[in-house]
Design a protein around this motif. Structure first.
Motif, PDB file in Angstrom:
ATOM      1  N   ILE A 298       0.833  -1.207   0.000  1.00 46.35           N
ATOM      2  CA  ILE A 298       0.000   0.000   0.000  1.00 46.35           C
ATOM      3  C   ILE A 298       0.867   1.257   0.000  1.00 46.35           C
ATOM      4  CG2 ILE A 298      -1.692   1.330   1.305  1.00 46.35           C
ATOM      5  CD1 ILE A 298      -2.936  -1.301   2.216  1.00 46.35           C
ATOM      6  N   LEU A 299       1.796   1.360   0.949  1.00 42.55           N
ATOM      7  CA  LEU A 299       2.631   2.555   1.029  1.00 42.55           C
ATOM      8  C   LEU A 299       3.648   2.610  -0.104  1.00 42.55           C
ATOM      9  CD1 LEU A 299       3.177   2.796   4.878  1.00 42.55           C
ATOM     10  CD2 LEU A 299       1.635   4.139   3.447  1.00 42.55           C
ATOM     11  N   GLU A 300       4.108   1.448  -0.546  1.00 44.77           N
ATOM     12  CA  GLU A 300       5.039   1.422  -1.689  1.00 44.77           C
ATOM     13  C   GLU A 300       4.359   1.976  -2.938  1.00 44.77           C
ATOM     14  OE1 GLU A 300       8.811   0.506  -3.416  1.00 44.77           O
ATOM     15  OE2 GLU A 300       8.111   0.572  -1.347  1.00 44.77           O
ATOM     16  N   LEU A 301       3.140   1.538  -3.194  1.00 42.99           N
ATOM     17  CA  LEU A 301       2.386   2.035  -4.343  1.00 42.99           C
ATOM     18  C   LEU A 301       2.027   3.511  -4.181  1.00 42.99           C
ATOM     19  CD1 LEU A 301       0.089  -1.062  -4.843  1.00 42.99           C
ATOM     20  CD2 LEU A 301       1.555  -0.102  -6.620  1.00 42.99           C
ATOM     21  N   ALA A 302       1.655   3.906  -2.963  1.00 41.94           N
ATOM     22  CA  ALA A 302       1.296   5.301  -2.720  1.00 41.94           C
ATOM     23  C   ALA A 302       2.465   6.226  -3.044  1.00 41.94           C
ATOM     24  CB  ALA A 302       0.841   5.487  -1.271  1.00 41.94           C
ATOM     25  N   THR A 303       3.666   5.855  -2.600  1.00 41.47           N
ATOM     26  CA  THR A 303       4.855   6.659  -2.894  1.00 41.47           C
ATOM     27  C   THR A 303       5.119   6.720  -4.391  1.00 41.47           C
ATOM     28  OG1 THR A 303       5.829   6.055  -0.760  1.00 41.47           O
ATOM     29  CG2 THR A 303       7.333   6.869  -2.451  1.00 41.47           C
ATOM     30  N   HIS A 304       4.960   5.582  -5.061  1.00 35.38           N
ATOM     31  CA  HIS A 304       5.156   5.528  -6.517  1.00 35.38           C
ATOM     32  C   HIS A 304       4.177   6.446  -7.248  1.00 35.38           C
ATOM     33  CE1 HIS A 304       5.452   3.920 -10.594  1.00 35.38           C
ATOM     34  NE2 HIS A 304       4.154   3.707 -10.556  1.00 35.38           N
ATOM     35  N   PHE A 305       2.901   6.374  -6.863  1.00 33.64           N
ATOM     36  CA  PHE A 305       1.895   7.187  -7.545  1.00 33.64           C
ATOM     37  C   PHE A 305       2.083   8.681  -7.244  1.00 33.64           C
ATOM     38  CE2 PHE A 305      -0.879   3.210  -7.351  1.00 33.64           C
ATOM     39  CZ  PHE A 305      -0.587   2.864  -8.661  1.00 33.64           C
ATOM     40  N   GLU A 339      -8.155   2.103  -7.087  1.00 32.05           N
ATOM     41  CA  GLU A 339      -8.703   3.093  -6.162  1.00 32.05           C
ATOM     42  C   GLU A 339      -7.585   3.848  -5.443  1.00 32.05           C
ATOM     43  OE1 GLU A 339     -11.547   3.492  -2.180  1.00 32.05           O
ATOM     44  OE2 GLU A 339     -11.371   1.565  -3.219  1.00 32.05           O
ATOM     45  N   LEU A 340      -6.551   3.131  -5.014  1.00 32.37           N
ATOM     46  CA  LEU A 340      -5.414   3.785  -4.362  1.00 32.37           C
ATOM     47  C   LEU A 340      -4.760   4.791  -5.316  1.00 32.37           C
ATOM     48  CD1 LEU A 340      -3.323   4.091  -2.079  1.00 32.37           C
ATOM     49  CD2 LEU A 340      -2.120   2.114  -3.048  1.00 32.37           C
ATOM     50  N   GLU A 341      -4.599   4.406  -6.563  1.00 33.81           N
ATOM     51  CA  GLU A 341      -3.992   5.304  -7.547  1.00 33.81           C
ATOM     52  C   GLU A 341      -4.805   6.588  -7.692  1.00 33.81           C
ATOM     53  OE1 GLU A 341      -2.401   5.255 -12.189  1.00 33.81           O
ATOM     54  OE2 GLU A 341      -3.472   3.536 -11.379  1.00 33.81           O
ATOM     55  N   ASN A 342      -6.114   6.464  -7.794  1.00 32.04           N
ATOM     56  CA  ASN A 342      -6.963   7.651  -7.911  1.00 32.04           C
ATOM     57  C   ASN A 342      -6.893   8.512  -6.648  1.00 32.04           C
ATOM     58  OD1 ASN A 342      -7.782   6.854 -10.445  1.00 32.04           O
ATOM     59  ND2 ASN A 342      -9.664   5.871  -9.739  1.00 32.04           N
ATOM     60  N   THR A 343      -6.808   7.861  -5.481  1.00 35.12           N
ATOM     61  CA  THR A 343      -6.719   8.601  -4.220  1.00 35.12           C
ATOM     62  C   THR A 343      -5.445   9.438  -4.163  1.00 35.12           C
ATOM     63  OG1 THR A 343      -8.009   6.911  -3.038  1.00 35.12           O
ATOM     64  CG2 THR A 343      -6.612   8.355  -1.702  1.00 35.12           C
ATOM     65  N   ILE A 344      -4.331   8.846  -4.569  1.00 33.24           N
ATOM     66  CA  ILE A 344      -3.056   9.565  -4.523  1.00 33.24           C
ATOM     67  C   ILE A 344      -2.988  10.634  -5.606  1.00 33.24           C
ATOM     68  CG2 ILE A 344      -0.552   9.332  -4.615  1.00 33.24           C
ATOM     69  CD1 ILE A 344      -1.908   8.172  -2.112  1.00 33.24           C
ATOM     70  N   HIS A 345      -3.528  10.352  -6.770  1.00 29.74           N
ATOM     71  CA  HIS A 345      -3.573  11.376  -7.829  1.00 29.74           C
ATOM     72  C   HIS A 345      -4.337  12.598  -7.329  1.00 29.74           C
ATOM     73  CE1 HIS A 345      -4.371  12.272 -12.393  1.00 29.74           C
ATOM     74  NE2 HIS A 345      -3.771  13.260 -11.770  1.00 29.74           N
ATOM     75  N   ARG A 346      -5.472  12.354  -6.685  1.00 30.44           N
ATOM     76  CA  ARG A 346      -6.274  13.439  -6.133  1.00 30.44           C
ATOM     77  C   ARG A 346      -5.483  14.192  -5.062  1.00 30.44           C
ATOM     78  NH1 ARG A 346      -9.792  10.433  -3.797  1.00 30.44           N
ATOM     79  NH2 ARG A 346     -10.772   9.930  -5.790  1.00 30.44           N
TER      80      ARG A 346
END
Length: 454
Positions: A298-305, A339-346
């Motif tokens: 989760i956090l790895e992807l969040a940082t990437h996005f 969904e995580l990708e859209n959350t971080i983009h926002r």
């Protein structure tokens, strides 16, 4: 990377072609929009189309949409033709490249398209096991079935299998079986001859022939009609296909990867999926766990996005604050990675200040993100701490140290003395570290007022 350039190859456009080829792109040329459409119908697929704004960009994009060719389009033209550039973007072009061509700009556009196809980011042991198995079987010719919830990353894993296979330099062609109307899917897959049905004004090569030599991804195959499943089974068994309205079989050389968010064995029992086709497809099955079962991702992807969408929107790359990371780690994310990708983009767009704070981590309706569980605060805090700790596993000490130093500097709004005190290191050590990070290209939080606070 398959690039189609549409326009007269004179001077500057010829230079753009040469630059793209130097960067590894396989380039096809079409002088007119009609010729470009004929090239695509003939099965010469494209990952990107670059079109001269002197041509009718709107006509090209409308033609692509009408015939269901899902290819991003960038426009190019002389750098002082602002009106044509605006018109191209309004017509649906993703980007405008001024001519004469800038090699770095063309390389960046090609890299952006390539990166969109290869963003397989993972750290959790559950996902590591899946990727290791995918890599292990990639070199074989076996069909592969990838299962998992919607948004969990099935297409990304399919691309990984293709890239690690002996077919990596051949086409990777994807068909979303759920997105194409039933009456059109047969033509989309197998192609058709001119006059085969109303509206078939020209021969159209289907995805099987377009992917020949490479890999064909049948996304959400469980949505395919049973009648069409029989034709697909024959294609997989005999390696030949029949175009709609055709009179002779056409040989194809492909590897098929299928994905499904349903349990196909259950669909077989319901009579909506052929059992013999299931056996043909799942020589190897790769099951992607939902995001909630791989918390370290989760956090790895969040940082990437966060990095990806900062660059995509021309914004500075900012770290996620400790509060934001804790809130993300608690998230439920029923839509998984998507969904995580859209959350971080926002969050990248909404955040202000030197880092992305918890106030920017919002649901689509602008409200706070729902927590994963309704447990008491203490247990949620313990769970969050465990997730954050697990996110460090597999990382180097230098990476963790750099992130800690930069995050702390962000919290102190660039005040190096305060940051050094919090970290328990000397101001000289901190300065040396920051100089090193600056040389390596990392963003350093500037002090308020623009003067280094000692």
């Amino acid at each position: 990377m398959r690039l189609t350039i549409v326009g007269q190859l004179k001077g500057q456009l010829t230079a753009a072609t040469r630059i793209a080829m130097d960067r590894g792109a396989a380039v096809t040329h079409a002088e007119t929009v009609d010729q470009a459409m004929r090239t695509l119908r003939a099965g010469r697929g494209a990952d990107l189309i670059m079109v001269d704004v002197a041509l009718d960009v709107r006509e090209l994009i409308a033609g692509l949409e009408a015939e269901r060719f899902h290819v991003p389009v960038v426009a190019c033209g002389v750098d002082n033709d602002a009106r044509a550039a605006v018109a191209a973007i309004q017509s649906g072009a993703k980007e405008y490249i001024p001519l004469p061509p800038d090699p770095e700009l063309i390389a960046a556009v090609l890299a952006a398209v390539a990166d969109d196809q290869r963003d397989l980011v993972f750290r959790d042991p559950a996902m590591i096991a899946v990727v290791q198995l995918a890599t292990q079987i990639a070199g074989s010719a076996a069909s592969v079935l990838i299962t998992g919830e919607s948004g969990s990353g099935k297409e990304m894993l399919a691309r990984h299998v293709h890239q690690k296979s002996l077919r990596a330099n051949k086409p990777f062609v994807s068909v979303n079986c759920a997105a194409i109307p039933e009456q059109l899917l047969e033509s989309e897959l197998f192609g058709h001859e001119k006059g085969a049905f109303t509206g078939a004004s020209a021969r159209r090569i289907g995805k099987f022939e377009e992917a020949s030599g490479g890999t064909l991804l049948l996304d959400e195959i469980s949505e395919m009609d049973v009648r069409l499943q029989a034709k697909l089974l024959r294609a997989l068994q005999e390696r030949v296909i029949d175009r709609v309205g055709g009179s002779k079989p056409v040989p194809v050389d492909i590897r098929v990867i299928a994905t499904s968010n349903r349990v196909l064995a259950d669909e077989v029992r319901r009579g909506t999926f052929r059992e013999d086709l299931l056996y043909r497809l799942n020589v190897v099955t790769l099951k992607i766990p939902p995001l909630r079962d791989r918390p370290s991702d989760i956090l790895e992807l969040a940082t990437h996005f966060a990095k990806k969408y900062a660059v995509a929107n021309g914004m500075p790359v900012r770290p996620l604050s400790a509060e934001a990371r804790a809130q993300i780690a608690r998230g439920r994310f029923p839509g998984n990675v998507r969904e995580l990708e859209n959350t971080i983009h926002r969050a990248v767009l909404l955040a202000s200040g030197p880092e992305i704070g918890a106030e920017a981590i919002l649901s689509p309706d602008g409200g706070p993100m729902a927590p994963a569980r309704t447990a008491d605060a203490a247990s949620r805090a313990a769970e969050t701490a465990e997730m954050i700790t697990r996110s460090f596993v597999g990382r180097t000490v230098a990476d963790v140290e750099r992130e800690l130093i930069l995050d702390t500097l962000g919290h102190t709004q660039g005040n190096r003395t305060h940051a050094a005190n919090i970290l328990g290191i000397s101001i000289r050590t901190l300065r040396n570290k920051l100089n090193q990070y600056d040389e390596e290209g990392y963003a350093i939080t500037p002090p308020q007022g623009g003067v280094a606070a000692a």
